[in-house]
Scaffold this active site. Sequence first.
Site, short mmCIF file in Angstrom:
data_model
loop_
_atom_site.label_atom_id
_atom_site.label_comp_id
_atom_site.label_asym_id
_atom_site.label_seq_id
_atom_site.Cartn_x
_atom_site.Cartn_y
_atom_site.Cartn_z
N GLU A 222 -2.46 -1.32 1.81
CA GLU A 222 -2.92 -1.14 3.19
C GLU A 222 -2.57 0.25 3.71
OE1 GLU A 222 -0.90 -3.17 6.39
OE2 GLU A 222 -2.73 -3.54 7.50
N ARG B 158 9.52 2.41 5.03
CA ARG B 158 8.37 3.03 5.69
C ARG B 158 8.69 4.46 6.13
NH1 ARG B 158 5.73 -1.51 9.67
NH2 ARG B 158 5.90 -3.29 8.27
C1 8ZB Z 1 1.83 -4.05 12.89
C2 8ZB Z 1 2.13 -5.40 12.39
C3 8ZB Z 1 3.06 -6.19 13.28
C4 8ZB Z 1 3.09 -7.63 12.87
C5 8ZB Z 1 4.68 -8.85 11.73
C6 8ZB Z 1 5.10 -8.82 13.17
C7 8ZB Z 1 3.80 -8.50 13.86
C8 8ZB Z 1 6.43 -7.47 10.58
C9 8ZB Z 1 7.22 -8.90 9.16
C10 8ZB Z 1 6.22 -9.54 9.90
C11 8ZB Z 1 6.54 -11.47 8.73
C12 8ZB Z 1 7.87 -9.65 8.14
N1 8ZB Z 1 5.76 -8.61 10.78
N2 8ZB Z 1 7.33 -7.63 9.60
N3 8ZB Z 1 5.87 -10.81 9.70
N4 8ZB Z 1 7.50 -10.93 7.99
N5 8ZB Z 1 8.83 -9.11 7.39
O1 8ZB Z 1 3.76 -7.77 11.65
O2 8ZB Z 1 5.64 -10.05 13.58
O3 8ZB Z 1 3.03 -9.68 13.96
#
Ligand code: 8ZB
Length: 484
Positions: free
Chosen positions: A171, A100
């Site tokens: 996205e 990112r």
């Molecule tokens: C802005 C988005 C945040 C959300 C989830 C976080 C939070 C981030 C991963 C993921 C599963 C990943 N999140 N990275 N969920 N696998 N590698 O995005 O927990 O809910």
Amino acid sequence: MDLTVRQMDADEFQRQRQEVLGQWQTGKDVVFEEAVAYQKSLPKSKVFAEKLAEGKEKGMTFAQPRAGVALLNEHIELLRFLQDEGGADFLPSTIDSYTRQNRYTEAQAGIEESVMIGRSMLNGFPAVNHGVAACRQVIESVQVPVQVRHGTPDARLLAEITIAGGFTDFEGGGISYNIPYSKDVSIESTIKYWQYVDRLIGLYEEQGVKINREPFGPLTGTLVPPSISHAVAVIEGVLAVAQGVRSLTLGYGQCGNLIQDVAALHTLPVLAEEYLAKLGLPKVMITTVFHQWMGGFPQDEAKAFGVISWGAATAALGKATKVIVKTPHEALGIPTKEANAAGIRTTKQILTMLKDQTLPMTEELALEEEMILAETRGILDRVLDLGEGDAAVGTVRAFQAGVIDVPFAPSRYNAGKILPARDTSGAVRLLDFGNIPFDKRIKEFHRERIAQRGRDENRDPSFQMVIDDIYAIGKGMLVGRPRG
Ligand code: 8ZB
């Protein structure tokens, strides 16, 4: 500034393309004509825009998780699990933080470390380092469409590689992947980076390849008033369509009050269609995505399932086309695949039970919709005035002036003057309007609603309410009431 909403110049695009594809060695495997042929070889069942259109037509709400790990085989195994055991209608590839930030050397070290240690040492799938062929393996290993989910201010190379790699949805946007994620990156620069991404998708569209674009709706989370995230979503939609995007999914993050959230879901596509038409842009396919609670989560898994369920119910009653699912591990960090699948199953249970129910149009719902429409139009019309008709120029000036202002954003390009607080029924209002251009009637409405909460709580509306609201959900509540 040479910034404009107009379609990017073809020579400028090609000039940037040479530069972008040279940023990491996997860029050389992107060959546009070959990638078009690959995309065209995908069955309709793997094309996001096709499945979304079908769902919209039938009034369905689809469920999609977030997920991503460092290594290809483990990532494929994870996605298959979420598809087969979770019943995910759409799959993601959540990209790691190094990618990112365009730090591909560090992502590479993370891949190597993960191989050595035997578990994922990155918080997502480093798609740029893995490259086009690996992305295609992901797509070929599952049966549903796959989207790139990330948070990247400059996602040009990521888009080139993943779209050539068979992903059919991307996205993000120049505002929504800047303001909540960065401190020092100008909006002008991220709008330009994202115009490249949107133009790239426009070029695929011209060749008959459908790639969906999904601006990141929730911005900084659960206290963003709908009209602010709607204004950003509509602008990002306008910017995308101006570059040739033809399939848009506009997002909104759960605030927590059912009526306000359903009103937000109803009004989002209405506003997008209105402003696309107003600006002389073509009619495109517009669907909606609802994000389950983007704020702090309870650690107790049983309570977390409660939060997840309320989001699922709201998505179903608001007839969102898609819902992004949280997991019972949300308070802890990246979920196991089992916890992730459990979040999807909980959500799908509710979606199925509520699929034939809608929220009736009551006076209250109609008023909430009317307010969101009036507020968003107020912001968007001022943006266009500031830009002398140009939405890109207007956006930069609007952020400078605080006409668009995202609460709790880290960016120094955001004014940070507004203060949101919940009213007594949990709907998000503004306690301090900063420079948001709401008219007298709207301001009076917000003041009255917050004053009612003050009376109910026996205190004057103040910053303390904002603080209490931020911590409320961790204490099992929506509205941060004082003790007593
Ligand atoms: C802005 C988005 C945040 C959300 C989830 C976080 C939070 C981030 C991963 C993921 C599963 C990943 N999140 N990275 N969920 N696998 N590698 O995005 O927990 O809910």
